[in-house]
Design a protein around this motif. Structure first.
Motif, PDB file in Angstrom:
ATOM      1  N   SER A 174       0.825  -1.207   0.000  1.00  0.00           N
ATOM      2  CA  SER A 174       0.000   0.000   0.000  1.00  0.00           C
ATOM      3  C   SER A 174       0.858   1.256   0.000  1.00  0.00           C
ATOM      4  O   SER A 174       0.577   2.221  -0.725  1.00  0.00           O
ATOM      5  N   THR A 175       1.910   1.252   0.801  1.00  0.00           N
ATOM      6  CA  THR A 175       2.826   2.398   0.836  1.00  0.00           C
ATOM      7  C   THR A 175       3.512   2.582  -0.502  1.00  0.00           C
ATOM      8  O   THR A 175       3.683   3.711  -0.988  1.00  0.00           O
ATOM      9  N   LEU A 176       3.912   1.463  -1.111  1.00  0.00           N
ATOM     10  CA  LEU A 176       4.571   1.527  -2.416  1.00  0.00           C
ATOM     11  C   LEU A 176       3.636   2.130  -3.458  1.00  0.00           C
ATOM     12  O   LEU A 176       4.057   2.966  -4.272  1.00  0.00           O
ATOM     13  N   TYR A 177       2.365   1.732  -3.431  1.00  0.00           N
ATOM     14  CA  TYR A 177       1.410   2.309  -4.374  1.00  0.00           C
ATOM     15  C   TYR A 177       1.231   3.803  -4.125  1.00  0.00           C
ATOM     16  O   TYR A 177       1.197   4.604  -5.078  1.00  0.00           O
ATOM     17  N   ASP A 178       1.113   4.191  -2.865  1.00  0.00           N
ATOM     18  CA  ASP A 178       0.942   5.613  -2.545  1.00  0.00           C
ATOM     19  C   ASP A 178       2.124   6.423  -3.071  1.00  0.00           C
ATOM     20  O   ASP A 178       1.948   7.520  -3.619  1.00  0.00           O
ATOM     21  N   LEU A 179       3.339   5.888  -2.910  1.00  0.00           N
ATOM     22  CA  LEU A 179       4.524   6.572  -3.430  1.00  0.00           C
ATOM     23  C   LEU A 179       4.462   6.670  -4.946  1.00  0.00           C
ATOM     24  O   LEU A 179       4.764   7.716  -5.533  1.00  0.00           O
ATOM     25  N   TRP A 180       4.109   5.562  -5.578  1.00  0.00           N
ATOM     26  CA  TRP A 180       4.017   5.531  -7.041  1.00  0.00           C
ATOM     27  C   TRP A 180       3.048   6.595  -7.540  1.00  0.00           C
ATOM     28  O   TRP A 180       3.326   7.298  -8.513  1.00  0.00           O
ATOM     29  N   GLU A 181       1.929   6.726  -6.850  1.00  0.00           N
ATOM     30  CA  GLU A 181       0.902   7.683  -7.269  1.00  0.00           C
ATOM     31  C   GLU A 181       1.306   9.116  -6.948  1.00  0.00           C
ATOM     32  O   GLU A 181       1.251  10.002  -7.814  1.00  0.00           O
ATOM     33  N   GLU A 182       1.724   9.361  -5.728  1.00  0.00           N
ATOM     34  CA  GLU A 182       2.005  10.724  -5.281  1.00  0.00           C
ATOM     35  C   GLU A 182       3.284  11.282  -5.878  1.00  0.00           C
ATOM     36  O   GLU A 182       3.417  12.494  -6.057  1.00  0.00           O
ATOM     37  N   ARG A 183       4.220  10.383  -6.200  1.00  0.00           N
ATOM     38  CA  ARG A 183       5.527  10.812  -6.696  1.00  0.00           C
ATOM     39  C   ARG A 183       5.670  10.669  -8.201  1.00  0.00           C
ATOM     40  O   ARG A 183       6.768  10.735  -8.737  1.00  0.00           O
ATOM     41  N   ASP A 184       4.548  10.468  -8.901  1.00  0.00           N
ATOM     42  CA  ASP A 184       4.567  10.343 -10.363  1.00  0.00           C
ATOM     43  C   ASP A 184       5.502   9.229 -10.807  1.00  0.00           C
ATOM     44  O   ASP A 184       6.349   9.406 -11.691  1.00  0.00           O
ATOM     45  N   GLY A 185       5.317   8.075 -10.188  1.00  0.00           N
ATOM     46  CA  GLY A 185       6.178   6.948 -10.510  1.00  0.00           C
ATOM     47  C   GLY A 185       5.848   6.328 -11.858  1.00  0.00           C
ATOM     48  O   GLY A 185       4.726   6.405 -12.358  1.00  0.00           O
ATOM     49  N   ALA A 186       6.851   5.690 -12.450  1.00  0.00           N
ATOM     50  CA  ALA A 186       6.650   4.845 -13.626  1.00  0.00           C
ATOM     51  C   ALA A 186       6.692   3.380 -13.188  1.00  0.00           C
ATOM     52  O   ALA A 186       5.833   2.589 -13.543  1.00  0.00           O
ATOM     53  N   ASP A 187       7.717   3.036 -12.422  1.00  0.00           N
ATOM     54  CA  ASP A 187       7.849   1.691 -11.863  1.00  0.00           C
ATOM     55  C   ASP A 187       8.338   1.804 -10.423  1.00  0.00           C
ATOM     56  O   ASP A 187       9.239   2.595 -10.132  1.00  0.00           O
ATOM     57  N   ALA A 188       7.766   1.001  -9.546  1.00  0.00           N
ATOM     58  CA  ALA A 188       8.217   0.922  -8.151  1.00  0.00           C
ATOM     59  C   ALA A 188       8.278  -0.551  -7.778  1.00  0.00           C
ATOM     60  O   ALA A 188       7.281  -1.261  -7.898  1.00  0.00           O
ATOM     61  N   GLU A 189       9.445  -1.014  -7.350  1.00  0.00           N
ATOM     62  CA  GLU A 189       9.619  -2.431  -7.056  1.00  0.00           C
ATOM     63  C   GLU A 189      10.505  -2.646  -5.839  1.00  0.00           C
ATOM     64  O   GLU A 189      11.421  -1.845  -5.579  1.00  0.00           O
ATOM     65  N   ILE A 190      10.228  -3.711  -5.122  1.00  0.00           N
ATOM     66  CA  ILE A 190      11.142  -4.212  -4.090  1.00  0.00           C
ATOM     67  C   ILE A 190      11.395  -5.675  -4.426  1.00  0.00           C
ATOM     68  O   ILE A 190      10.487  -6.504  -4.368  1.00  0.00           O
ATOM     69  N   ASN A 191      12.623  -5.979  -4.808  1.00  0.00           N
ATOM     70  CA  ASN A 191      12.965  -7.337  -5.201  1.00  0.00           C
ATOM     71  C   ASN A 191      14.437  -7.621  -4.877  1.00  0.00           C
ATOM     72  O   ASN A 191      15.316  -7.189  -5.606  1.00  0.00           O
ATOM     73  N   PRO A 192      14.684  -8.278  -3.745  1.00  0.00           N
ATOM     74  CA  PRO A 192      13.714  -8.971  -2.921  1.00  0.00           C
ATOM     75  C   PRO A 192      13.236  -8.151  -1.717  1.00  0.00           C
ATOM     76  O   PRO A 192      13.945  -7.295  -1.209  1.00  0.00           O
ATOM     77  N   LEU A 193      12.020  -8.474  -1.308  1.00  0.00           N
ATOM     78  CA  LEU A 193      11.520  -8.080   0.005  1.00  0.00           C
ATOM     79  C   LEU A 193      11.817  -9.269   0.915  1.00  0.00           C
ATOM     80  O   LEU A 193      11.186 -10.317   0.806  1.00  0.00           O
ATOM     81  N   MET A 194      12.824  -9.122   1.769  1.00  0.00           N
ATOM     82  CA  MET A 194      13.312 -10.267   2.543  1.00  0.00           C
ATOM     83  C   MET A 194      12.493 -10.480   3.816  1.00  0.00           C
ATOM     84  O   MET A 194      12.072  -9.520   4.471  1.00  0.00           O
ATOM     85  N   VAL A 195      12.321 -11.745   4.144  1.00  0.00           N
ATOM     86  CA  VAL A 195      11.607 -12.149   5.354  1.00  0.00           C
ATOM     87  C   VAL A 195      12.608 -12.809   6.295  1.00  0.00           C
ATOM     88  O   VAL A 195      13.315 -13.748   5.899  1.00  0.00           O
ATOM     89  N   THR A 196      12.705 -12.321   7.516  1.00  0.00           N
ATOM     90  CA  THR A 196      13.652 -12.877   8.475  1.00  0.00           C
ATOM     91  C   THR A 196      12.997 -13.982   9.300  1.00  0.00           C
ATOM     92  O   THR A 196      11.781 -14.176   9.268  1.00  0.00           O
ATOM     93  N   ALA A 197      13.815 -14.689  10.062  1.00  0.00           N
ATOM     94  CA  ALA A 197      13.301 -15.747  10.932  1.00  0.00           C
ATOM     95  C   ALA A 197      12.356 -15.190  11.992  1.00  0.00           C
ATOM     96  O   ALA A 197      11.507 -15.913  12.521  1.00  0.00           O
ATOM     97  N   GLU A 198      12.493 -13.904  12.299  1.00  0.00           N
ATOM     98  CA  GLU A 198      11.618 -13.255  13.282  1.00  0.00           C
ATOM     99  C   GLU A 198      10.368 -12.669  12.639  1.00  0.00           C
ATOM    100  O   GLU A 198       9.628 -11.917  13.251  1.00  0.00           O
ATOM    101  N   ASP A 199      10.139 -12.971  11.358  1.00  0.00           N
ATOM    102  CA  ASP A 199       8.984 -12.490  10.591  1.00  0.00           C
ATOM    103  C   ASP A 199       9.008 -10.986  10.363  1.00  0.00           C
ATOM    104  O   ASP A 199       7.952 -10.348  10.221  1.00  0.00           O
ATOM    105  N   ASP A 200      10.201 -10.419  10.322  1.00  0.00           N
ATOM    106  CA  ASP A 200      10.336  -9.035   9.871  1.00  0.00           C
ATOM    107  C   ASP A 200      10.446  -9.043   8.346  1.00  0.00           C
ATOM    108  O   ASP A 200      10.997  -9.975   7.759  1.00  0.00           O
ATOM    109  N   VAL A 201       9.915  -8.006   7.700  1.00  0.00           N
ATOM    110  CA  VAL A 201      10.047  -7.875   6.248  1.00  0.00           C
ATOM    111  C   VAL A 201      10.838  -6.613   5.948  1.00  0.00           C
ATOM    112  O   VAL A 201      10.539  -5.536   6.484  1.00  0.00           O
TER     113      VAL A 201
END
Length: 381
Positions: A174-201
Motif C-alpha cells: 500500500s505504501t509503495l502504491y501511494d509513493l508511485w501515485e504521489e511521486r509520479d512513478g513509472a515503476d516501483a519495485e522491491i525485489n527482494p523483500l526479505m523475510v527474516t526468521a523473526e517475521d520481519d520484512v
C-alpha cells in the motif's frame, strides 16, 4: 528518470518502508569505514542502473575489513554491463529465510495501474512472468480511488504469502502504491523483500523510476537526476538529441519514428532475439544524424548485429543511405553486421546508393529483422 538503489531506498524509508542500515561510499577507505560502523557481515553493492548486478560481480557479501577492502577495490571502477561504477552502497546483510517480490507499474493494456506480488522474489521477475505467470498475483487499481486496504490484502493472499507476515507485506505494498501515485512513478519495485526468521520484512533492494515529464512536480527528486548518472551511451544520446533507451539484448535497433522502432523491437522479440536498445532518429534525418546513430549503436559492447529500419516520409531514403555509407566508411573493418531495410520516399535511390559491401540489404522488415537476429545469434555462439 531512474533513481539509484540508494536514492530509492531513502524515498522508501522516508515513507515508512523498512530498509537495512546502509551508507554510500565513493572510495575504498570510505567503504571499509562504513562497513565497520554498520557491523559485519555487510553487502557491498555497485550503484549502477542495471539488473543482475550480483551475477556480474557487482554485489559481494563480506565478513571483515580485509574482505571489505578487497571487494570495494574490485567493484569501484569496474565496468558493469557498460556502466562505470563510481559508488557503492555498504549495507547491513539481512539474515533471511524467504524472498518476496512486490511492485507497482502501469498496465497500458488495461489502462490502469497494477500491483504485483510474488513469493518468487530475488530473481528476475520478467523471467518468472515468462516461465510461470501464475506465480505472480496481480490486482488492477482504479486510479480515481487509489489502492484500498482490501485490495492490498487480496493480492498478497492470492500470491500465497504466509499469513504471519501477510499484513506487513500488504502495508508495504500500500505504501509503495501511494509513493508511485504521489511521486509520479513509472515503476516501483522491491525485489527482494526479505523475510527474516523473526517475521520481519525488509526491503533489500529498491527500484523507483519516475515519469520524466512530471519532474516539475517533484523538484526534490528532480534534483537527484545529476547524481543518478547516465552511462556513456545515454550521455551521447543527449548530445546527439536522440530518443534512446538502453535494453538488455544484443540486437541493435535504429529507426525513424517511435512507432516504427517499437514495431521493430516487437519483431526482434517475435523472431527469438533480444533488443539491445530503442533508438529513434526522428523524421527528416540527414546523413550526419544517421552516422551519429550508427556510432552510438556501435559503441554498445552488448550489440552483436544492427537492424536499420527506415520508412521514408519526411526522411529521404537517399539521405539515409548516404549517412550509412558515411558512417561505415570510417571503419577499416565493420564492427557489427548491419542489415538495412529502406521503404518510402526515395527508397529506390537509397538502395542504389548503399554500399552493399558494407551492409546487408533486405526488401522487407520481417526479412531484415530475421537476418539481424540470426547474425546476433551467430556471434553469441
Amino acid at each position: 528518470m531512474r533513481l539509484h538503489e540508494y536514492q530509492a531506498k531513502e524515498v522508501f524509508a522516508d515513507a515508512g518502508i523498512p530498509t537495512p542500515d546502509a551508507t554510500l561510499a565513493r572510495t575504498v577507505d570510505e567503504a571499509v569505514e562504513a562497513a565497520g560502523e554498520i557491523g559485519y557481515p555487510v553487502a557491498i553493492k555497485a550503484q549502477v542502473h542495471v539488473g543482475g548486478r550480483g551475477k556480474a560481480g557487482g554485489i559481494k557479501l563480506v565478513e571483515n575489513d580485509e574482505e571489505a577492502r578487497e571487494a570495494a577495490a574490485e567493484i569501484l571502477g569496474m565496468d558493469l554491463k557498460g556502466y562505470q561504477v563510481d559508488k557503492v552502497l555498504v549495507e547491513e546483510a539481512v539474515d533471511f529465510v524467504n524472498e518476496l517480490y512486490v511492485g507497482v507499474t502501469m498496465d497500458r493494456g488495461e489502462g490502469q495501474p497494477v500491483a504485483m506480488v510474488s513469493t518468487r522474489g530475488g530473481v528476475n521477475i520478467e523471467e518468472v512472468a515468462e516461465e510461470d505467470p501464475d506465480a505472480i498475483a496481480r490486482e488492477h487499481i482504479d486510479p480515481a480511488f487509489g489502492m484500498h486496504e482490501y485490495e492490498a490484502r487480496k493480492v498478497v493472499y492470492e500470491a500465497g504469502v504466509d499469513r504471519d507476515i501477510a499484513m506487513d507485506v500488504a502495508s508495504i505494498l500500500s505504501t509503495l502504491y501511494d509513493l508511485w501515485e504521489e511521486r509520479d512513478g513509472a515503476d516501483a519495485e522491491i525485489n527482494p523483500l526479505m523475510v527474516t526468521a523473526e517475521d520481519d520484512v525488509i526491503a533489500a533492494d529498491a527500484v523507483f523510476n519516475l515519469d520524466g515529464d512530471a519532474l516539475f512536480r517533484q523538484q526534490d527528486l528532480a534534483e537527484l537526476e545529476d547524481e543518478a548518472a547516465e552511462d556513456d551511451l545515454e550521455a551521447k544520446a543527449n548530445e546527439y538529441g536522440f530518443d534512446y533507451v538502453r535494453l538488455s539484448g544484443n540486437v541493435g535497433i535504429i529507426g525513424n519514428g517511435a512507432g516504427l522502432v517499437m514495431t521493430t523491437l516487437d519483431l526482434v522479440d517475435y523472431y527469438g532475439g533480444a533488443p539491445a536498445n530503442f533508438l529513434d532518429i526522428g523524421g527528416g534525418a540527414k546523413a550526419e544524424r544517421v552516422a551519429n546513430a550508427l556510432d552510438m549503436v556501435f559503441s554498445d559492447d552488448n550489440v552483436d548485429a544492427v537492424v536499420f529500419n527506415i520508412f521514408g516520409g519526411i526522411t529521404r531514403g537517399d539521405e539515409v543511405a548516404n549517412g550509412i555509407n558515411q558512417a561505415l566508411e570510417q571503419f577499416d573493418e565493420i564492427p557489427k553486421q548491419v542489415i538495412v531495410r529502406l521503404a518510402g520516399t526515395n527508397a529506390e535511390e537509397g538502395m542504389e546508393i548503399l554500399n552493399t559491401d558494407l551492409v546487408q540489404v533486405e526488401a522487407t522488415l520481417e526479412d531484415a529483422v530475421q537476418a539481424a537476429v540470426e547474425a546476433a545469434a551467430e556471434v553469441e555462439q
